[in-house]
Design an enzyme around this catalytic site. Structure first.
Site: not given
Ligand code: AMP
Length: 176
Positions: A64, A101
């Site tokens: 995205r 996680e």
């Molecule tokens: P993180 O590494 O945990 O910060 O996750 C970020 C990545 O996962 C980004 O590329 C987001 O597109 C996706 N992502 C994580 N959590 C969500 C969520 N609740 N809704 C949509 N996309 C998410």
């Protein structure tokens, strides 16, 4: 309404919450209603671009992040660099793994994507735990770029992603 609060209201109205996707307990932030609305899409691309000073490259995180980073690069007159999941880029790559996680993930960038000292804006849709953005920042630096800023549409504050990005300039158009 100020410019900022108009954008915040727009994002709030156009991002849709999908409970228990892709797995139970996750509240997925679906940006497709925002992307499907032409004036809203233009407004968020302009707002994302306005968070950065002059940059040489905009790096988008699969998948995205690509949709937002490419028009932001055009808006800034900068190049676009894809940061992809393992095994998708055709030429020589640099890889960075990080913890999820459950398990781990690996992101890659082309080794020659940045010139020495290129100023790079990193763009993604959602900042959650920060692992993806932190790994991308490491990749940019390892490939010779300088991270100018990280900009996202939406920051999920309760997941404390910023704590993994404490040495970086992080912008979110909306924090929830
Ligand atoms: P993180 O590494 O945990 O910060 O996750 C970020 C990545 O996962 C980004 O590329 C987001 O597109 C996706 N992502 C994580 N959590 C969500 C969520 N609740 N809704 C949509 N996309 C998410």
């Amino acid at each position: 309404m100020s410019g900022d609060s108009e954008i915040q209201a727009l994002i709030q109205a156009k991002i849709r919450d999908i409970p228990d996707y892709p797995q139970p307990g996750v509240l997925f932030k679906d940006i497709t209603p925002l992307l499907g609305d032409g004036p809203a899409f233009v407004a968020v691309v302009e707002a994302l671009a306005a968070t950065a000073g002059p940059v040489d490259k905009v790096a988008g995180i699969e998948a995205r992040g690509f949709i937002l980073a490419a028009p932001v690069a055009c808006e800034l007159g900068a190049g676009f660099v894809p940061v992809r999941k393992q095994g998708k880029l055709p030429a020589a790559t640099i890889a960075e793994s990080y913890q999820l996680e459950y398990g781990s993930a690996t992101l890659e960038v082309h080794a020659d994507a940045f010139g020495p000292g290129d100023r790079v804006l990193i763009v993604d849709d959602v900042l959650a735990t920060g692992g993806t953005a932190a790994a991308t920042a490491t990749l940019v630096r390892r490939a010779g770029g300088e991270v100018a800023a990280i900009t996202v549409l939406l920051e999920l504050e309760f997941l404390k992603g910023r704590s993994k990005l404490s040495d970086l300039d992080v912008h979110s158009l909306l924090t929830v």
